[in-house]
Write a protein that holds these residues in place. Structure first.
Motif, PDB file in Angstrom:
ATOM      1  N   SER A 277      35.818  34.305  27.802  1.00 52.61           N
ATOM      2  CA  SER A 277      36.490  35.252  26.906  1.00 52.61           C
ATOM      3  C   SER A 277      37.321  36.243  27.702  1.00 52.61           C
ATOM      4  O   SER A 277      36.805  36.894  28.626  1.00 52.61           O
ATOM      5  CB  SER A 277      35.461  36.024  26.059  1.00 52.61           C
ATOM      6  OG  SER A 277      34.732  35.151  25.228  1.00 52.61           O
ATOM      7  N   ARG A 278      38.591  36.337  27.350  1.00 52.32           N
ATOM      8  CA  ARG A 278      39.409  37.421  27.898  1.00 52.32           C
ATOM      9  C   ARG A 278      39.010  38.711  27.172  1.00 52.32           C
ATOM     10  O   ARG A 278      38.444  38.659  26.064  1.00 52.32           O
ATOM     11  CB  ARG A 278      40.886  37.164  27.643  1.00 52.32           C
ATOM     12  CG  ARG A 278      41.444  35.871  28.219  1.00 52.32           C
ATOM     13  CD  ARG A 278      42.884  35.742  27.782  1.00 52.32           C
ATOM     14  NE  ARG A 278      43.471  34.443  28.018  1.00 52.32           N
ATOM     15  CZ  ARG A 278      44.318  34.171  29.005  1.00 52.32           C
ATOM     16  NH1 ARG A 278      44.653  35.126  29.857  1.00 52.32           N
ATOM     17  NH2 ARG A 278      44.834  32.963  29.137  1.00 52.32           N
ATOM     18  N   PRO A 279      39.302  39.873  27.732  1.00 54.68           N
ATOM     19  CA  PRO A 279      39.019  41.133  27.035  1.00 54.68           C
ATOM     20  C   PRO A 279      39.722  41.191  25.680  1.00 54.68           C
ATOM     21  O   PRO A 279      40.907  40.851  25.570  1.00 54.68           O
ATOM     22  CB  PRO A 279      39.556  42.205  27.993  1.00 54.68           C
ATOM     23  CG  PRO A 279      39.510  41.559  29.337  1.00 54.68           C
ATOM     24  CD  PRO A 279      39.826  40.102  29.095  1.00 54.68           C
ATOM     25  N   ASN A 280      38.967  41.567  24.655  1.00 56.62           N
ATOM     26  CA  ASN A 280      39.490  41.725  23.293  1.00 56.62           C
ATOM     27  C   ASN A 280      40.077  40.432  22.734  1.00 56.62           C
ATOM     28  O   ASN A 280      40.997  40.449  21.917  1.00 56.62           O
ATOM     29  CB  ASN A 280      40.558  42.830  23.252  1.00 56.62           C
ATOM     30  CG  ASN A 280      40.051  44.154  23.774  1.00 56.62           C
ATOM     31  OD1 ASN A 280      38.923  44.552  23.470  1.00 56.62           O
ATOM     32  ND2 ASN A 280      40.860  44.834  24.573  1.00 56.62           N
ATOM     33  N   SER A 281      39.545  39.292  23.170  1.00 51.49           N
ATOM     34  CA  SER A 281      40.020  38.010  22.665  1.00 51.49           C
ATOM     35  C   SER A 281      38.833  37.109  22.333  1.00 51.49           C
ATOM     36  O   SER A 281      37.716  37.312  22.840  1.00 51.49           O
ATOM     37  CB  SER A 281      40.909  37.309  23.705  1.00 51.49           C
ATOM     38  OG  SER A 281      42.054  38.079  23.988  1.00 51.49           O
ATOM     39  N   LYS A 282      39.095  36.117  21.505  1.00 49.80           N
ATOM     40  CA  LYS A 282      38.067  35.150  21.179  1.00 49.80           C
ATOM     41  C   LYS A 282      37.834  34.228  22.360  1.00 49.80           C
ATOM     42  O   LYS A 282      38.731  33.994  23.173  1.00 49.80           O
ATOM     43  CB  LYS A 282      38.489  34.325  19.954  1.00 49.80           C
ATOM     44  CG  LYS A 282      38.587  35.137  18.667  1.00 49.80           C
ATOM     45  CD  LYS A 282      38.991  34.237  17.508  1.00 49.80           C
ATOM     46  CE  LYS A 282      39.072  35.028  16.219  1.00 49.80           C
ATOM     47  NZ  LYS A 282      39.484  34.168  15.065  1.00 49.80           N
ATOM     48  N   LEU A 430      44.270  32.939  33.820  1.00 47.38           N
ATOM     49  CA  LEU A 430      43.486  34.115  34.166  1.00 47.38           C
ATOM     50  C   LEU A 430      43.966  34.654  35.515  1.00 47.38           C
ATOM     51  O   LEU A 430      44.461  33.912  36.363  1.00 47.38           O
ATOM     52  CB  LEU A 430      42.001  33.744  34.255  1.00 47.38           C
ATOM     53  CG  LEU A 430      41.350  33.253  32.958  1.00 47.38           C
ATOM     54  CD1 LEU A 430      39.944  32.743  33.250  1.00 47.38           C
ATOM     55  CD2 LEU A 430      41.326  34.362  31.916  1.00 47.38           C
ATOM     56  N   GLN A 434      39.511  39.128  36.135  1.00 46.64           N
ATOM     57  CA  GLN A 434      39.085  38.095  35.190  1.00 46.64           C
ATOM     58  C   GLN A 434      38.905  36.756  35.910  1.00 46.64           C
ATOM     59  O   GLN A 434      37.917  36.047  35.702  1.00 46.64           O
ATOM     60  CB  GLN A 434      40.115  37.931  34.081  1.00 46.64           C
ATOM     61  CG  GLN A 434      40.219  39.116  33.138  1.00 46.64           C
ATOM     62  CD  GLN A 434      41.243  38.865  32.047  1.00 46.64           C
ATOM     63  OE1 GLN A 434      41.504  37.726  31.664  1.00 46.64           O
ATOM     64  NE2 GLN A 434      41.835  39.935  31.551  1.00 46.64           N
ATOM     65  N   TYR A 438      35.511  34.625  36.454  1.00 43.28           N
ATOM     66  CA  TYR A 438      35.519  33.269  35.920  1.00 43.28           C
ATOM     67  C   TYR A 438      35.102  32.261  36.996  1.00 43.28           C
ATOM     68  O   TYR A 438      34.334  31.333  36.727  1.00 43.28           O
ATOM     69  CB  TYR A 438      36.916  32.945  35.393  1.00 43.28           C
ATOM     70  CG  TYR A 438      37.084  31.525  34.920  1.00 43.28           C
ATOM     71  CD1 TYR A 438      36.570  31.116  33.690  1.00 43.28           C
ATOM     72  CD2 TYR A 438      37.751  30.579  35.701  1.00 43.28           C
ATOM     73  CE1 TYR A 438      36.718  29.812  33.257  1.00 43.28           C
ATOM     74  CE2 TYR A 438      37.911  29.278  35.272  1.00 43.28           C
ATOM     75  CZ  TYR A 438      37.385  28.892  34.036  1.00 43.28           C
ATOM     76  OH  TYR A 438      37.530  27.610  33.610  1.00 43.28           O
TER      77      TYR A 438
END
Length: 480
Positions: A277-282, A430, A434, A438
């Protein structure tokens, strides 16, 4: 042959007729003998044959008639059997000896369930006065299990049900008192690797390995759909490994998480995907290098359609003049769903001149797509976020159109481009912190997968492995 009450008389009459026929045949032969000076050899043979046949018929047929007669029905005997006596505990109504577990059937309500068990409606109403019971029991789903303590000597004593995955509720009735007891149910979550070979059927092998239908759909329709053709690329020896979280309670598997990581080896080539998950993302799936597996745009935003008009100059079918066709047309039946070509926000929705009902999506970085001539749009609003593949409307023939089709345009910084030939922009990989996080995650996941595969396929080159092998190896666990 039918037989009746006068069977013996009928048999006797049949035998008499045969005797008459036999005598008639013999008399006829004698008369011929007396009238002829002498018999030939052929006549003697015929006479002997007719005589033998007559005797055989007279002997066999009555016996056969006797065999096929329906025997008289034998009288039935009714025996009285003693049933085992109820245990002293059942007679006394001892707690714990009279639980009945009921699984809710489709269409069954709490009221009908109580009625089937012979529990008065007043008892059900008393139970529903409890707020927790009312919230849970009035929304029963098929398959839900309820337990009733119903002693043979009295009415409902205790009702038991699951409030959620971790809590069980017992409601005890004693006179006018209703007592609630909440019991915590401990569950354990384990990260496991499920691995197997494709064999004759990927779906069958994956289910045997322990994957759910949702997990299998993730493999084929989300993670590897851009890299593997599951209709033609797979061989029986190709293998898969999937990392998931499994939650167990009291020895029963109650849930399986989405796919956390997966590898698929096809013809010796390794494909991998990892959920992140990226920040503020699904959450989405990435390659081992941190690039999203999902492509930025879908080339064809409509299923089951035929390309009816290409990009470029053409004679307009309505106006009859030569003009630039700034998109492509897909002919399809009215009502065919139209999907968003990529993640986006709704820039415009409504009626727009010759486009009829239209939706315009803004994908960021200067990319927009337009979908025209819809019969109707989905329930969207301007500024709303839309995920790739979301249905945004349905094929129609509104506006300046000669028949049902989708008019699809692809624009880059306002300039129309041919969606069939343009090089689609790669998804953003990414980067920075991040990517570092990852890589740590993927290294651990790959190590787990390799550990399991080394155990399963250690002798893959020296000995034939079974078509499907399943292994669930607990890698970490935590209690709730």
């Amino acid at each position: 042959m039918h037989t009746h009450g006068d069977g013996p008389g009928r048999k006797q009459r049949f035998k008499q007729r045969l005797e008459v026929l036999r005598d008639s045949a013999l008399h006829h032969q004698v008369r011929e003998h007396l009238s002829a000076r002498r018999w030939t050899r052929r006549q003697w043979i015929h006479a002997s044959l007719f005589t033998a046949i007559g005797v055989m018929v007279a002997t066999i047929v009555p016996g056969f008639s006797t065999v096929v007669q329906t025997p008289a029905a034998a009288p039935h005997a009714v025996l009285a059997l003693d049933l085992p006596e109820l245990s002293k505990e059942r007679q006394a109504g001892t707690v714990g000896d009279s639980w009945q577990i009921v699984k809710v059937r489709p269409g069954q309500t709490l009221g009908s369930l109580f009625k089937d068990l012979g529990i008065p409606r007043e008892t059900m109403q008393r139970i529903l006065k409890n707020a927790d019971a009312k919230a849970t029991l009035t929304k029963l789903k098929p398959g839900t299990e309820l337990a009733f303590d119903l002693p043979v000597t009295g009415s409902l004593r205790t009702l038991r049900y699951d409030r959620d995955a971790d809590h069980r509720v017992e409601l005890s009735l004693a006179g006018d008192t209703l007592t609630e007891k909440v019991v915590a149910r401990e569950s354990t979550t384990r990260t496991v690797v499920l691995s197997g070979k494709v064999g004759r059927s990927l779906n069958r092998s994956a289910r045997k390995a322990g994957l759910t239908s949702a997990n299998i759909n993730s493999l084929t329709d989300e993670i590897f759909k851009y890299d593997i053709d599951f209709d033609s690329d797979l061989d029986a020896d190709d293998r898969f490994s999937v990392v998931v979280d499994q939650t167990w309670r009291e020895g029963e598997l109650i849930s399986t998480s989405p796919v956390l990581a997966a590898t698929f080896t096809v013809d010796g080539k390794l494909h991998s995907g990892f959920r992140f998950s990226r920040p503020n993302s699904k959450p989405e799936y990435f390659t081992a290098q941190g690039r999203p597996l999902k492509k930025t745009f879908i080339r064809m935003p409509i299923p089951y359609a035929r390309l009816s008009s290409k990009f470029g100059a053409r004679r307009h079918p309505v106006l009859g003049t030569m003009r630039m066709h700034k998109g492509v047309d897909y002919a399809a039946s009215t009502g065919t769903p139209i999907m968003a070509a990529g993640d986006s926000r709704v820039e415009f929705i409504g009626w727009q001149r010759g486009y009829g009902n239209v939706v315009i999506l803004n994908h960021g970085r200067g990319y927009t797509t337009l979908y025209g001539h819809m019969s109707r749009t989905a329930k969207l609003r301007k500024g709303q976020s839309v995920a790739q593949g979301t249905v945004i409307g349905y094929v129609g023939s509104t506006g300046m159109s000669t028949g049902p089709h989708l008019h699809y345009e692809f624009r880059v910084n306002g300039v129309h481009r041919n969606p069939l030939s343009i090089t689609m922009p790669p998804p953003e990989p990414l980067a920075g912190a991040q990517l570092a996080a990852y890589r740590t995650y993927t290294a651990n996941a790959l190590a787990r997968i390799r550990t399991v595969e080394n155990i399963i396929y250690a002798d893959v080159d020296t000995a034939p492995a079974p078509a499907t092998t399943a292994l669930a190896t607990a890698l970490a666990s935590k209690k709730r």
